[in-house]
Design an enzyme around this catalytic site. Structure first.
Site, short mmCIF file in Angstrom:
data_model
loop_
_atom_site.label_atom_id
_atom_site.label_comp_id
_atom_site.label_asym_id
_atom_site.label_seq_id
_atom_site.Cartn_x
_atom_site.Cartn_y
_atom_site.Cartn_z
N TYR A 146 -10.54 16.88 -14.53
CA TYR A 146 -9.34 16.14 -14.07
C TYR A 146 -8.74 16.80 -12.82
CZ TYR A 146 -5.56 12.77 -14.68
OH TYR A 146 -4.69 11.73 -14.50
N ALA A 205 -7.51 9.61 -6.37
CA ALA A 205 -8.08 10.86 -5.84
C ALA A 205 -9.54 10.57 -5.54
CB ALA A 205 -7.96 11.98 -6.86
N LEU A 217 -10.74 1.16 -14.38
CA LEU A 217 -11.42 1.43 -13.11
C LEU A 217 -11.18 2.87 -12.65
CD1 LEU A 217 -12.97 -0.60 -11.32
CD2 LEU A 217 -10.89 -0.86 -9.95
N LYS A 271 -0.44 14.98 -11.16
CA LYS A 271 0.39 14.48 -12.27
C LYS A 271 1.52 15.46 -12.59
CE LYS A 271 -1.67 10.55 -13.33
NZ LYS A 271 -1.09 9.30 -12.80
N ASP A 304 0.87 -1.17 0.00
CA ASP A 304 0.00 0.00 0.00
C ASP A 304 0.91 1.22 0.00
OD1 ASP A 304 -1.65 2.11 0.52
OD2 ASP A 304 -2.82 1.09 2.06
N VAL A 305 0.89 1.99 -1.09
CA VAL A 305 1.83 3.10 -1.20
C VAL A 305 1.51 4.27 -0.26
CG1 VAL A 305 2.52 2.53 -3.58
CG2 VAL A 305 0.68 4.20 -3.19
N1 LIG Z 1 -6.92 5.26 -17.74
C1 LIG Z 1 -6.49 6.37 -18.28
O1 LIG Z 1 -7.17 7.02 -19.07
C2 LIG Z 1 -5.11 6.89 -17.90
C3 LIG Z 1 -4.46 7.79 -18.77
C4 LIG Z 1 -3.19 8.24 -18.44
C5 LIG Z 1 -2.59 7.81 -17.26
N2 LIG Z 1 -3.24 6.93 -16.44
C6 LIG Z 1 -2.56 6.49 -15.21
O2 LIG Z 1 -2.28 5.11 -15.29
C7 LIG Z 1 -2.10 4.61 -13.96
C8 LIG Z 1 -2.91 3.33 -13.81
O3 LIG Z 1 -4.30 3.62 -13.83
P1 LIG Z 1 -5.37 2.76 -14.64
O4 LIG Z 1 -6.08 3.69 -15.54
O5 LIG Z 1 -4.72 1.55 -15.19
O6 LIG Z 1 -6.43 2.37 -13.52
P2 LIG Z 1 -6.50 1.14 -12.49
O7 LIG Z 1 -7.59 1.50 -11.55
O8 LIG Z 1 -6.61 -0.14 -13.21
O9 LIG Z 1 -5.09 1.18 -11.75
C9 LIG Z 1 -4.84 2.03 -10.65
C10 LIG Z 1 -4.05 1.22 -9.65
O10 LIG Z 1 -3.64 2.04 -8.55
C11 LIG Z 1 -3.68 1.20 -7.42
N3 LIG Z 1 -3.67 1.96 -6.17
C12 LIG Z 1 -4.51 2.96 -5.78
N4 LIG Z 1 -4.20 3.33 -4.52
C13 LIG Z 1 -3.15 2.56 -4.11
C14 LIG Z 1 -2.42 2.46 -2.91
N5 LIG Z 1 -2.67 3.23 -1.85
N6 LIG Z 1 -1.41 1.55 -2.84
C15 LIG Z 1 -1.12 0.75 -3.89
N7 LIG Z 1 -1.80 0.79 -5.07
C16 LIG Z 1 -2.81 1.69 -5.16
C17 LIG Z 1 -4.96 0.41 -7.59
O11 LIG Z 1 -4.96 -0.72 -6.75
C18 LIG Z 1 -4.88 0.07 -9.07
O12 LIG Z 1 -4.20 -1.15 -9.27
C19 LIG Z 1 -2.52 5.74 -13.03
O13 LIG Z 1 -1.37 6.45 -12.62
C20 LIG Z 1 -3.36 6.61 -13.93
O14 LIG Z 1 -3.44 7.95 -13.49
C21 LIG Z 1 -4.49 6.46 -16.74
#
Ligand SMILES: NC(=O)c1ccc[n+]([C@@H]2O[C@H](COP(=O)([O-])OP(=O)(O)OC[C@H]3O[C@@H](n4cnc5c(N)ncnc54)[C@H](O)[C@@H]3O)[C@@H](O)[C@H]2O)c1
Length: 258
Positions: free
Chosen positions: A158, A98, A197, A165, A67-68
């Site tokens: 956002y 967030a 998600l 970010k 857990d970060v």
């Molecule tokens: N989906 C998009 O459109 C998009 C675009 C650009 C960047 N991103 C970035 O990509 C990354 C992954 O997101 P995603 O879209 O795959 O969604 P996702 O929900 O599948 O992944 C987010 C992950 O963060 C983890 N997480 C949250 N709080 C945590 C904590 N306290 N400790 C450990 N893990 C924790 C969750 O368990 C999950 O596995 C994020 O940084 C997101 O901002 C997403």
């Protein structure tokens, strides 16, 4: 299949399910021959991850809870990785959070707690993880984080995550300078909107994705696999001269001015 990452031990943080960007990255790294170590946020999601790996015939060297939000959890996770796997060559940081209510309406309404939470989980976590990981990256390597255009431009809804970010990207650059002398590179991929998600938590996803199809040079949205392959580039020696960089994987949307 390639052998770009043969013999490399890489930690993947952030697979929540099949839609996760970290899952697209997992597939790319696996196809390049990497040995994969996974961290999951809570013990209770362990079985879900095991099933997903089994279904896709991907084996994990190790799965540890991390857990970060907790320095102790990060410390323990990397200690366990050190004891069970030894040296690592890379870390995929694909973690953000967030509160949903801060991802809509006016940014001016952001609460102090909501601001700090987004910064802690989405930006400081890269600092804390790098601090723990660098000690077991004895042969050098690569750390890659995931960012979004909302850091550079105002993107409706956002809000607090865009500011987190921006902080993540600046941290990435400062970290790149710190660990460069250890032979470790730190870079970021900035993906276009992908339905995951986390993306569901931001209001107006459909409009964002629709805009890409309409005006981005490639006139189509990107997917997890495209982000996976771009992240593989940063993980591999093909990018050995690159650090502190942000690579946009967004069908070129970021270059469009109007
Ligand atoms: N989906 C998009 O459109 C998009 C675009 C650009 C960047 N991103 C970035 O990509 C990354 C992954 O997101 P995603 O879209 O795959 O969604 P996702 O929900 O599948 O992944 C987010 C992950 O963060 C983890 N997480 C949250 N709080 C945590 C904590 N306290 N400790 C450990 N893990 C924790 C969750 O368990 C999950 O596995 C994020 O940084 C997101 O901002 C997403």
């Amino acid at each position: 299949m390639s052998d770009l990452l043969q013999g490399k031990n890489i930690v993947v943080m952030g697979v929540a399910n099949e839609r996760s960007i970290a899952w697209g990255i997992t597939k790319s790294l696996h196809n390049a021959g990497a040995n994969l170590i996974f961290t999951n946020r809570q013990e209770r999601s362990y079985n879900k991850l095991v099933k997903l790996l089994e279904k896709n015939d991907i084996s994990a060297e190790l799965i540890v809870t991390c857990d970060v939000a907790s320095d102790q959890s990060i410390q323990e996770a990397f200690e366990e990785i050190k004891n069970k796997v030894g040296i690592i060559h890379g870390v995929i940081h694909s973690v953000a959070f967030a509160n949903r209510e801060e991802l809509q309406g006016d940014y001016a309404e952001t609460s102090r707690e909501g601001f700090l939470l987004a910064q802690e989980i989405s930006a400081y976590s890269l600092v804390a993880v790098t601090k723990a990981a660098k000690d077991i990256m004895a042969e050098g390597g690569s750390i890659v984080t995931q960012t979004y255009l909302g850091s550079e431009r105002v993107i409706k809804n956002y809000n607090v995550m865009g500011v987190a970010k921006a902080s993540l990207e600046a941290s990435m650059r400062y970290l790149a300078e710190d660990v460069g002398k250890l032979g470790i590179r730190v870079n970021a991929v900035s993906a276009g909107p992908i339905r995951t998600l986390s993306a569901k938590g931001v209001s107006g996803f459909n409009e964002k994705a629709g805009k890409i199809e309409e005006v981005a040079p490639l006139r189509r949205n990107v997917d997890q696999d495209q982000v996976g392959d771009a992240t593989l580039f940063f993980m591999s020696d093909l990018s050995r001269g690159v650090t502190g960089e942000i690579l946009h994987v967004d069908s070129g949307f970021n270059i469009i001015g109007g």
